[in-house]
Design an enzyme around this catalytic site. Structure first.
Site, PDB file in Angstrom:
ATOM      1  N   LYS A  93       0.825  -1.212   0.000  1.00  0.00           N
ATOM      2  CA  LYS A  93       0.000   0.000   0.000  1.00  0.00           C
ATOM      3  C   LYS A  93       0.860   1.263   0.000  1.00  0.00           C
ATOM      4  O   LYS A  93       0.650   2.179  -0.807  1.00  0.00           O
ATOM      5  CB  LYS A  93      -0.926  -0.007   1.224  1.00  0.00           C
ATOM      6  CG  LYS A  93      -1.970   1.080   1.244  1.00  0.00           C
ATOM      7  CD  LYS A  93      -2.808   1.033   2.524  1.00  0.00           C
ATOM      8  CE  LYS A  93      -3.512  -0.278   2.719  1.00  0.00           C
ATOM      9  NZ  LYS A  93      -4.407  -0.263   3.907  1.00  0.00           N
ATOM     10  N   LYS A 105       2.539  -3.839  11.028  1.00  0.00           N
ATOM     11  CA  LYS A 105       1.230  -3.954  11.664  1.00  0.00           C
ATOM     12  C   LYS A 105       1.410  -4.493  13.066  1.00  0.00           C
ATOM     13  O   LYS A 105       2.378  -5.211  13.359  1.00  0.00           O
ATOM     14  CB  LYS A 105       0.327  -4.907  10.871  1.00  0.00           C
ATOM     15  CG  LYS A 105      -1.156  -4.579  11.005  1.00  0.00           C
ATOM     16  CD  LYS A 105      -1.514  -3.332  10.213  1.00  0.00           C
ATOM     17  CE  LYS A 105      -3.015  -3.071  10.238  1.00  0.00           C
ATOM     18  NZ  LYS A 105      -3.372  -1.931   9.371  1.00  0.00           N
ATOM     19  N   TYR A 218     -20.379  -0.808   8.896  1.00  0.00           N
ATOM     20  CA  TYR A 218     -20.745   0.568   9.218  1.00  0.00           C
ATOM     21  C   TYR A 218     -19.936   1.095  10.403  1.00  0.00           C
ATOM     22  O   TYR A 218     -20.444   1.725  11.318  1.00  0.00           O
ATOM     23  CB  TYR A 218     -22.251   0.683   9.491  1.00  0.00           C
ATOM     24  CG  TYR A 218     -22.831   2.009   9.021  1.00  0.00           C
ATOM     25  CD1 TYR A 218     -23.072   2.222   7.671  1.00  0.00           C
ATOM     26  CD2 TYR A 218     -23.102   3.034   9.914  1.00  0.00           C
ATOM     27  CE1 TYR A 218     -23.582   3.421   7.222  1.00  0.00           C
ATOM     28  CE2 TYR A 218     -23.607   4.249   9.479  1.00  0.00           C
ATOM     29  CZ  TYR A 218     -23.850   4.431   8.132  1.00  0.00           C
ATOM     30  OH  TYR A 218     -24.356   5.643   7.688  1.00  0.00           O
ATOM     31  N   GLY A 222     -17.045   2.716   6.719  1.00  0.00           N
ATOM     32  CA  GLY A 222     -18.348   2.562   6.088  1.00  0.00           C
ATOM     33  C   GLY A 222     -19.271   3.740   6.303  1.00  0.00           C
ATOM     34  O   GLY A 222     -19.960   4.193   5.371  1.00  0.00           O
TER      35      GLY A 222
END
Length: 415
Positions: A93, A105, A218, A222
């Site tokens: 990325k 990470k 969400y 989201g």
């Protein structure tokens, strides 16, 4: 059904890229594994006076292009292979976006919802106590991720500063503004995804002001994707979901209503005047754009053939398996792969690092403009590689990103 191992998926994706680039076998093998990883046991005194030991990880996958960069996840089901996969994807990325950073990470096996504020703080400081000698602005810069927050980053930054004997705001990103955070960080992942979506819609001739969208997941990404799709394009979001289920209304769902219902009931599934649907049903709705912003491995060979969307925007990490990728490509579904689609977060984190070094803050407008430029350039580069090699967008993103990392490794004399 056996759950796919995310690191095996990351390695499989790299293997496919190695064939396209005709990588030297030794270089290929080098890239299949993290350069280093740390496993730590973190003792935390709980509110009742007892001591509980939490297991944590930090993986530094590759730093050929610069210091490692990547979030820290707090999750009860965290595994080292998940952290390895995410560190690998962060490597590609940052490379894809042209950032002078490598990939890393971190993770801690815990459920922060079951911890008090004091216990959360002691866990954050305890994690830094265990890894501080192996992180920092020139080595590895963590950031928030699943179930970690700007406040947690502030505690970690403060602990690192105490241990190193000086204020060191640049050791962590995703911090609150008052301690060196950046404008535009909160919605950066979703906003970057919207810029990539805009480019894809232009390529496919889709009018976003008339497009229908379904959003699985969400959380931060989201929910911001919902509001930004309406704000930037005037698109109609007809379905949203979270871990407890989803809601579908062909007339459209307003962002404010979804957020309000989520806050009141802890789920968007209970939105009034909407049909309750499952997460699986949402993926197969007849919409123009599907935004996946939840977990990994939700689009598989079992359901990929049933997806009707013209564009899939992957704001989640690793939501599509390699077998599903092939099916989607053959069905002419345009996938904007995760480490391109959700790169807005790490890009603005990089901007935060730059501002910390400069001791100067950029405005929202400056951040958004720079983010737009980076995302547009990256999307167009991936699209060009896809056409050059006649491969899907994920494979194209890999070829661009991996080639840059390999070039840096060779130039540095590592291989």
């Amino acid at each position: 059904m056996t759950k796919s191992n995310p690191f095996e998926i990351a390695q499989k994706q790299l293997d496919d890229c190695a064939k396209i680039l005709n990588l030297d076998p030794g270089v290929h093998e080098f890239l299949r594994h993290p350069r280093r990883e740390f496993h730590v046991s973190i003792p935390v005194r709980m509110d009742d006076g007892s001591i509980k030991i939490f297991q944590g990880y930090r993986v530094q996958y590759n730093d050929a292009l610069g210091p490692c960069k990547g979030g820290i996840r707090y999750h009860p089901d965290e595994t080292i292979d998940t952290v390895r996969a995410l560190a690998a994807w962060m490597t590609w990325k940052t490379s894809l976006l042209g950032l002078p950073l490598g990939g890393g990470k971190g993770g801690v096996i815990c459920n922060p919802k079951e911890l008090s504020t004091g216990e959360q703080e002691r866990l954050c400081r305890g994690y830094v106590d265990m890894v501080w000698q192996n992180i920092g602005p020139e080595r590895d810069v963590p950031a928030p991720d699943v179930y970690t927050t700007p406040q947690m980053m502030a505690w970690m930054m403060d602990e690192y500063s105490k241990l190193t004997g000086s204020n060191n705001f640049g050791c962590i990103t995703g911090k609150p503004l008052c301690v060196g955070g950046s404008c535009g960080r909160s919605d950066a992942t979703a906003r970057g995804g919207m810029y990539a979506l805009r480019e894809a819609a232009r390529e496919l001739g889709i009018d976003l002001s008339r497009a229908t969208i379904a959003i699985q997941g969400y959380g931060n990404a989201g929910s911001y994707a919902h509001s930004l799709a309406k704000e930037l394009f005037g698109s109609k979001v007809v379905a949203v979901s979270d871990s407890k289920g989803g809601a579908f209304n062909p007339a459209g769902i307003e962002p404010a209503e979804a957020s309000s219902v989520k806050a009141e009931t802890c789920t968007v599934a209970s939105i009034p005047d909407a049909k309750r649907i499952s997460n699986e049903e949402l993926l197969e709705l007849n919409v123009d754009i599907l935004i996946v912003a939840a977990l990994e491995n939700v689009i598989t060979k079992e359901n990929a053939g049933n997806i009707k969307a013209k564009i899939i925007l992957e704001l989640a990490n690793g939501p599509t398996t390699p077998e599903a990728d092939e099916i989607l490509f053959n069905n002419k579904v345009h996938v904007i792969p995760d480490f391109l689609a959700n790169a807005g977060g790490v890009t603005v984190s990089y901007f935060e690092m730059v501002q910390n070094i400069m001791r100067y803050c950029w405005s929202f407008e400056e951040v958004y403009q720079r983010l737009d430029e980076r995302m547009t350039m990256a999307y167009q580069g991936v699209l060009a590689a896809s056409r050059q090699y006649n491969i899907n967008m994920r494979q194209a993103a890999y070829t661009v990103a991996v080639a840059r990392v390999v070039d840096a490794m060779k130039t540095r004399g590592w291989v």
